[in-house]
Design a protein around this motif. Structure first.
Motif, PDB file in Angstrom:
ATOM      1  N   GLU A   1       9.432  -5.016  -3.152  1.00 14.87           N
ATOM      2  CA  GLU A   1       8.234  -4.803  -2.331  1.00 14.87           C
ATOM      3  C   GLU A   1       8.080  -3.346  -1.904  1.00 14.87           C
ATOM      4  O   GLU A   1       7.009  -2.940  -1.480  1.00 14.87           O
ATOM      5  N   ILE A   2       9.154  -2.577  -2.028  1.00 13.73           N
ATOM      6  CA  ILE A   2       9.123  -1.171  -1.623  1.00 13.73           C
ATOM      7  C   ILE A   2       8.948  -0.313  -2.866  1.00 13.73           C
ATOM      8  O   ILE A   2       9.770  -0.320  -3.774  1.00 13.73           O
ATOM      9  N   LYS A   3       7.841   0.428  -2.898  1.00  9.67           N
ATOM     10  CA  LYS A   3       7.519   1.308  -4.028  1.00  9.67           C
ATOM     11  C   LYS A   3       7.664   2.757  -3.582  1.00  9.67           C
ATOM     12  O   LYS A   3       7.361   3.108  -2.440  1.00  9.67           O
TER      13      LYS A   3
ATOM     14  N   CYS B   1       6.412   9.401  -1.159  1.00  7.46           N
ATOM     15  CA  CYS B   1       5.634   8.407  -0.432  1.00  7.46           C
ATOM     16  C   CYS B   1       6.361   7.073  -0.567  1.00  7.46           C
ATOM     17  O   CYS B   1       6.723   6.672  -1.669  1.00  7.46           O
ATOM     18  N   ILE B   2       6.600   6.413   0.545  1.00  6.43           N
ATOM     19  CA  ILE B   2       7.249   5.106   0.543  1.00  6.43           C
ATOM     20  C   ILE B   2       6.205   4.073   0.929  1.00  6.43           C
ATOM     21  O   ILE B   2       5.629   4.149   2.011  1.00  6.43           O
ATOM     22  N   GLN B   3       5.966   3.112   0.045  1.00  7.20           N
ATOM     23  CA  GLN B   3       5.012   2.042   0.307  1.00  7.20           C
ATOM     24  C   GLN B   3       5.786   0.746   0.470  1.00  7.20           C
ATOM     25  O   GLN B   3       6.442   0.282  -0.453  1.00  7.20           O
ATOM     26  N   ALA B   4       5.694   0.162   1.646  1.00  7.93           N
ATOM     27  CA  ALA B   4       6.403  -1.086   1.951  1.00  7.93           C
ATOM     28  C   ALA B   4       5.432  -2.253   1.846  1.00  7.93           C
ATOM     29  O   ALA B   4       4.775  -2.619   2.808  1.00  7.93           O
ATOM     30  N   GLY B   5       5.313  -2.810   0.666  1.00  4.89           N
ATOM     31  CA  GLY B   5       4.416  -3.941   0.432  1.00  4.89           C
ATOM     32  C   GLY B   5       3.122  -3.520  -0.221  1.00  4.89           C
ATOM     33  O   GLY B   5       2.751  -2.353  -0.225  1.00  4.89           O
ATOM     34  N   LYS B   6       2.415  -4.515  -0.797  1.00  2.07           N
ATOM     35  CA  LYS B   6       1.153  -4.231  -1.487  1.00  2.07           C
ATOM     36  C   LYS B   6       0.054  -3.823  -0.529  1.00  2.07           C
ATOM     37  O   LYS B   6      -0.833  -3.060  -0.868  1.00  2.07           O
TER      38      LYS B   6
ATOM     39  N   PRO C   1      10.839  -7.901   6.906  1.00  2.00           N
ATOM     40  CA  PRO C   1      12.131  -7.359   6.484  1.00  2.00           C
ATOM     41  C   PRO C   1      12.064  -6.057   5.685  1.00  2.00           C
ATOM     42  O   PRO C   1      12.881  -5.168   5.904  1.00  2.00           O
ATOM     43  N   PHE C   2      11.089  -5.905   4.792  1.00  2.00           N
ATOM     44  CA  PHE C   2      11.076  -4.653   4.036  1.00  2.00           C
ATOM     45  C   PHE C   2      10.589  -3.483   4.883  1.00  2.00           C
ATOM     46  O   PHE C   2      10.945  -2.343   4.630  1.00  2.00           O
ATOM     47  N   TYR C   3       9.822  -3.730   5.944  1.00  2.00           N
ATOM     48  CA  TYR C   3       9.497  -2.664   6.893  1.00  2.00           C
ATOM     49  C   TYR C   3      10.768  -2.231   7.622  1.00  2.00           C
ATOM     50  O   TYR C   3      10.999  -1.041   7.851  1.00  2.00           O
ATOM     51  N   GLN C   4      11.584  -3.205   8.003  1.00  4.45           N
ATOM     52  CA  GLN C   4      12.835  -2.891   8.687  1.00  4.45           C
ATOM     53  C   GLN C   4      13.752  -2.066   7.783  1.00  4.45           C
ATOM     54  O   GLN C   4      14.414  -1.139   8.248  1.00  4.45           O
ATOM     55  N   LYS C   5      13.797  -2.400   6.513  1.00  2.00           N
ATOM     56  CA  LYS C   5      14.660  -1.655   5.592  1.00  2.00           C
ATOM     57  C   LYS C   5      14.201  -0.198   5.487  1.00  2.00           C
ATOM     58  O   LYS C   5      15.008   0.725   5.536  1.00  2.00           O
TER      59      LYS C   5
END
Length: 85
Positions: free
Chosen positions: A16-18, A27-32, A46-50
């Motif tokens: 989910e993290i691109k 640039c870190i994108q957490a989710g679509k 959870p992927f925001y927390q990571k």
């Protein structure tokens, strides 16, 4: 943070993290798309927390309140900055 190779390694297990390489950074994108979560139910995405854990060394600890609208209180700013810790 170790640059793009280190970030790729840290996020390799979280599809989910691109990551996108930019001219002067990453640039870190957490989710679509942006997610709301629900703090009352303990849903902090959870992927925001990571991402928050990885970028913590370079995140702001505070924002001068004079540069923001009155909608944020001093405590609200701290809560917002630390929402995913």
């Amino acid at each position: 943070l170790g640059g793009l190779p280190a970030l790729k390694e840290q996020f390799s297990a979280t599809p989910e993290i691109k990551l996108r390489e930019l001219r002067h950074g990453v640039c870190i994108q957490a989710g679509k798309s942006p997610q709301l979560g629900n703090s009352a139910n303990g849903d902090y995405i959870p992927f925001y927390q990571k991402v928050a854990r990885v970028v913590r060394p370079v995140r702001l600890d505070a924002i001068k309140t004079s540069s923001l609208s009155d909608e944020f209180s001093e405590n609200g700013i701290v809560d917002w900055l630390n929402a995913f810790d």
